[in-house]
Design a protein around this motif. Structure first.
Motif, PDB file in Angstrom:
ATOM      1  N   LEU A  70      -9.236  15.235  -1.152  1.00  0.00           N
ATOM      2  CA  LEU A  70      -8.402  14.035  -1.203  1.00  0.00           C
ATOM      3  C   LEU A  70      -8.231  13.402   0.168  1.00  0.00           C
ATOM      4  N   LEU A  71      -7.912  14.225   1.173  1.00  0.00           N
ATOM      5  CA  LEU A  71      -7.695  13.677   2.500  1.00  0.00           C
ATOM      6  C   LEU A  71      -8.993  13.173   3.120  1.00  0.00           C
ATOM      7  N   GLY A  72     -10.103  13.865   2.846  1.00  0.00           N
ATOM      8  CA  GLY A  72     -11.385  13.392   3.356  1.00  0.00           C
ATOM      9  C   GLY A  72     -11.732  12.021   2.799  1.00  0.00           C
ATOM     10  N   VAL A  73     -11.547  11.847   1.489  1.00  0.00           N
ATOM     11  CA  VAL A  73     -11.825  10.555   0.856  1.00  0.00           C
ATOM     12  C   VAL A  73     -10.832   9.500   1.346  1.00  0.00           C
ATOM     13  N   GLU A  74      -9.563   9.886   1.520  1.00  0.00           N
ATOM     14  CA  GLU A  74      -8.535   8.949   1.970  1.00  0.00           C
ATOM     15  C   GLU A  74      -8.846   8.436   3.376  1.00  0.00           C
ATOM     16  N   TRP A  75      -9.206   9.321   4.266  1.00  0.00           N
ATOM     17  CA  TRP A  75      -9.521   8.907   5.635  1.00  0.00           C
ATOM     18  C   TRP A  75     -10.771   8.039   5.667  1.00  0.00           C
ATOM     19  N   ALA A  76     -11.800   8.462   4.930  1.00  0.00           N
ATOM     20  CA  ALA A  76     -13.030   7.662   4.903  1.00  0.00           C
ATOM     21  C   ALA A  76     -12.758   6.276   4.337  1.00  0.00           C
ATOM     22  N   GLY A  77     -11.935   6.207   3.279  1.00  0.00           N
ATOM     23  CA  GLY A  77     -11.611   4.915   2.678  1.00  0.00           C
ATOM     24  C   GLY A  77     -10.813   4.030   3.608  1.00  0.00           C
ATOM     25  N   TYR A  78      -9.830   4.622   4.307  1.00  0.00           N
ATOM     26  CA  TYR A  78      -9.000   3.798   5.185  1.00  0.00           C
ATOM     27  C   TYR A  78      -9.800   3.230   6.357  1.00  0.00           C
ATOM     28  N   PHE A  79     -10.543   4.076   7.050  1.00  0.00           N
ATOM     29  CA  PHE A  79     -11.261   3.588   8.229  1.00  0.00           C
ATOM     30  C   PHE A  79     -12.408   2.659   7.837  1.00  0.00           C
ATOM     31  N   SER A  80     -12.970   2.843   6.652  1.00  0.00           N
ATOM     32  CA  SER A  80     -13.970   1.889   6.168  1.00  0.00           C
ATOM     33  C   SER A  80     -13.321   0.533   5.903  1.00  0.00           C
ATOM     34  N   TRP A  81     -12.130   0.557   5.263  1.00  0.00           N
ATOM     35  CA  TRP A  81     -11.414  -0.701   5.021  1.00  0.00           C
ATOM     36  C   TRP A  81     -11.026  -1.360   6.333  1.00  0.00           C
ATOM     37  N   ARG A  82     -10.578  -0.576   7.301  1.00  0.00           N
ATOM     38  CA  ARG A  82     -10.133  -1.152   8.572  1.00  0.00           C
ATOM     39  C   ARG A  82     -11.282  -1.882   9.274  1.00  0.00           C
ATOM     40  N   ARG A  83     -12.470  -1.293   9.271  1.00  0.00           N
ATOM     41  CA  ARG A  83     -13.609  -1.963   9.908  1.00  0.00           C
ATOM     42  C   ARG A  83     -13.890  -3.308   9.237  1.00  0.00           C
ATOM     43  N   LYS A  84     -13.859  -3.317   7.902  1.00  0.00           N
ATOM     44  CA  LYS A  84     -14.098  -4.566   7.178  1.00  0.00           C
ATOM     45  C   LYS A  84     -12.967  -5.567   7.425  1.00  0.00           C
ATOM     46  N   ALA A  85     -11.710  -5.065   7.471  1.00  0.00           N
ATOM     47  CA  ALA A  85     -10.566  -5.951   7.643  1.00  0.00           C
ATOM     48  C   ALA A  85     -10.570  -6.598   9.019  1.00  0.00           C
ATOM     49  N   VAL A  86     -10.967  -5.847  10.060  1.00  0.00           N
ATOM     50  CA  VAL A  86     -11.025  -6.418  11.409  1.00  0.00           C
ATOM     51  C   VAL A  86     -12.066  -7.530  11.473  1.00  0.00           C
ATOM     52  N   ARG A  87     -13.223  -7.306  10.859  1.00  0.00           N
ATOM     53  CA  ARG A  87     -14.258  -8.346  10.851  1.00  0.00           C
ATOM     54  C   ARG A  87     -13.797  -9.564  10.056  1.00  0.00           C
ATOM     55  N   ALA A  88     -13.127  -9.315   8.926  1.00  0.00           N
ATOM     56  CA  ALA A  88     -12.637 -10.439   8.119  1.00  0.00           C
ATOM     57  C   ALA A  88     -11.554 -11.208   8.872  1.00  0.00           C
ATOM     58  N   ALA A  89     -10.688 -10.502   9.603  1.00  0.00           N
ATOM     59  CA  ALA A  89      -9.624 -11.166  10.354  1.00  0.00           C
ATOM     60  C   ALA A  89     -10.196 -12.068  11.435  1.00  0.00           C
ATOM     61  N   PHE A  97      -0.639   5.687  -5.040  1.00  0.00           N
ATOM     62  CA  PHE A  97      -1.261   4.623  -4.253  1.00  0.00           C
ATOM     63  C   PHE A  97      -1.399   5.083  -2.812  1.00  0.00           C
ATOM     64  N   SER A  98      -2.466   4.653  -2.171  1.00  0.00           N
ATOM     65  CA  SER A  98      -2.591   4.888  -0.741  1.00  0.00           C
ATOM     66  C   SER A  98      -1.536   4.073  -0.006  1.00  0.00           C
ATOM     67  N   PHE A  99      -1.080   4.587   1.120  1.00  0.00           N
ATOM     68  CA  PHE A  99      -0.011   3.930   1.877  1.00  0.00           C
ATOM     69  C   PHE A  99      -0.409   2.509   2.280  1.00  0.00           C
ATOM     70  N   TYR A 100      -1.664   2.308   2.625  1.00  0.00           N
ATOM     71  CA  TYR A 100      -2.104   1.011   3.123  1.00  0.00           C
ATOM     72  C   TYR A 100      -2.557   0.051   2.020  1.00  0.00           C
ATOM     73  N   ASP A 101      -2.514   0.490   0.772  1.00  0.00           N
ATOM     74  CA  ASP A 101      -3.063  -0.314  -0.334  1.00  0.00           C
ATOM     75  C   ASP A 101      -2.056  -1.369  -0.788  1.00  0.00           C
ATOM     76  N   ARG A 102      -1.853  -2.377   0.030  1.00  0.00           N
ATOM     77  CA  ARG A 102      -0.901  -3.418  -0.328  1.00  0.00           C
ATOM     78  C   ARG A 102      -1.394  -4.247  -1.508  1.00  0.00           C
ATOM     79  N   THR A 103      -2.700  -4.442  -1.628  1.00  0.00           N
ATOM     80  CA  THR A 103      -3.235  -5.226  -2.745  1.00  0.00           C
ATOM     81  C   THR A 103      -2.929  -4.553  -4.076  1.00  0.00           C
ATOM     82  N   GLY A 104      -3.216  -3.258  -4.160  1.00  0.00           N
ATOM     83  CA  GLY A 104      -2.960  -2.527  -5.396  1.00  0.00           C
ATOM     84  C   GLY A 104      -1.482  -2.431  -5.713  1.00  0.00           C
ATOM     85  N   LEU A 105      -0.656  -2.224  -4.695  1.00  0.00           N
ATOM     86  CA  LEU A 105       0.780  -2.119  -4.908  1.00  0.00           C
ATOM     87  C   LEU A 105       1.372  -3.428  -5.411  1.00  0.00           C
TER      88      LEU A 105
END
Length: 343
Positions: free
Chosen positions: A173-192, A11-19
């Protein structure tokens, strides 16, 4: 009946939903999280039941802390007051469970949650990933340079092909992980900003596929070395996999654990652990390398049949019989090429 279970959790470190969803499924099967390890997560047997899980992030926590801070203890008491029990923790990652059917959430402010996750990522995960990515890119560039300069030597070496595969997988793996995290962060900030939580996700299929490819590559590398007939290469492989890697991990974790039991401050623990791991790992590696080449130079790791493999020897050219020459041969082979070297 087996009372404990250990699993590799991808699991990704930030993936609280999946965990949270995964831990709830495990509890429904009768396994409750007990310990979060560096590679393995430990579960203990319980009666199967429906539990709610909450994954929280405590940015100021560290894996070098001798014990939870007073602030963490206050946080744990607050969670316990609302029915949340601490199942396990690892540095900034804190996992709680609740037996109530409709528990009060621990995190109620999405903006605070997003900021906590980002601060935890910046403190522990992102710097280490950036360092590993830099090393992977550098080694990948060196691999390409060697491939262009000596294509036969690289393509005929199972070790070179295996290490090249490792660096490619790490970069991907790290390229996909970074792209996934920062993409999620942008969406999460707007949702917040709208007062909403944004679900997280991991790239588990990519991680599993990479692990399978790595296992296949490692198996092929081991079989290639064993079938090469080179005692020196077999000795080096055995010492690296059976001595060097386990020794480094045991030293790092035991030194850190010892300092935590001695209640050393986190800063002291971090500095001593890093310095000791670097010095000891380098010393072990140098000992293995020089010891193996010394044994090879003395003829202890050369094959008895080496002389029969040599197409031409010095004594055949000069007519003088000398006993102090090293006569050896080495065969490098992969699925693509094979190369025979004699000296």
């Amino acid at each position: 009946m087996k009372e404990t279970k250990r699993r590799v959790e991808l699991f990704s470190f930030y993936d609280r939903t999946g965990l949270e969803a995964h831990l709830a499924r495990m509890a429904g099967r009768g396994w409750l999280l007990e310990k979060i390890g560096a590679f393995l997560w430990t579960y203990h047997k319980i009666e199967p039941r429906q539990l709610a899980f909450s994954v929280c992030y405590f940015p100021r926590a560290s894996q070098f802390d001798p014990e939870p801070s007073q602030e963490q203890q206050t946080f744990y008491e607050f969670c316990a007051h609302t029915g949340w029990t601490l199942a396990a923790s690892s540095a900034q990652l804190q996992v709680f469970y609740n037996e109530r059917p409709d528990p009060i959430p621990i995190d109620t402010d999405p903006a605070v949650e997003v900021e906590a996750i980002h601060r935890a990522m910046k403190r522990g995960v992102l710097p280490s990933q950036a360092l590993l990515l830099g090393v992977a890119v550098l080694n990948g560039a060196l691999f390409v340079t060697r491939l262009l300069g000596d294509p036969i030597g690289v393509l005929a070496s199972a070790a070179n092909l295996f290490t090249g595969l490792c660096w490619v997988l790490i970069i991907a793996l790290l390229g996909v992980e970074w792209a996934g995290y920062f993409s999620w962060r942008r969406k999460a900030v707007r949702a917040a900003q709208r007062g909403e939580f944004c679900q997280t996700r991991s790239r588990r299929k990519l991680q599993i596929a990479s692990l399978v490819l790595l296992t296949i590559g490692l198996a092929y590398y081991i079989l290639s070395v064993l079938s090469s007939g080179s005692r020196m290469m077999v000795t080096l492989m055995v010492l690296m996999f059976c001595v060097y890697i386990p020794a480094v991990f045991l030293l790092v974790f035991n030194i850190r654990g010892l300092l935590k039991r001695l209640k050393a401050p986190a800063g002291v623990n971090r500095a001593v652990s890093i310095a000791a791991s670097l010095v000891l790992s380098l010393a072990i590696l140098m000992g293995i390398t020089f010891g193996t080449f010394y044994a090879y130079g003395r003829g202890w790791l050369s094959r008895d049949a080496d002389a029969a493999w040599l197409p031409l020897a010095v004594d055949e050219l000069t007519g003088a019989e000398r006993q102090d020459y090293i006569r050896a041969s080495l065969t490098d082979q992969s699925l693509l090429l094979a190369r025979f070297t004699a000296q």
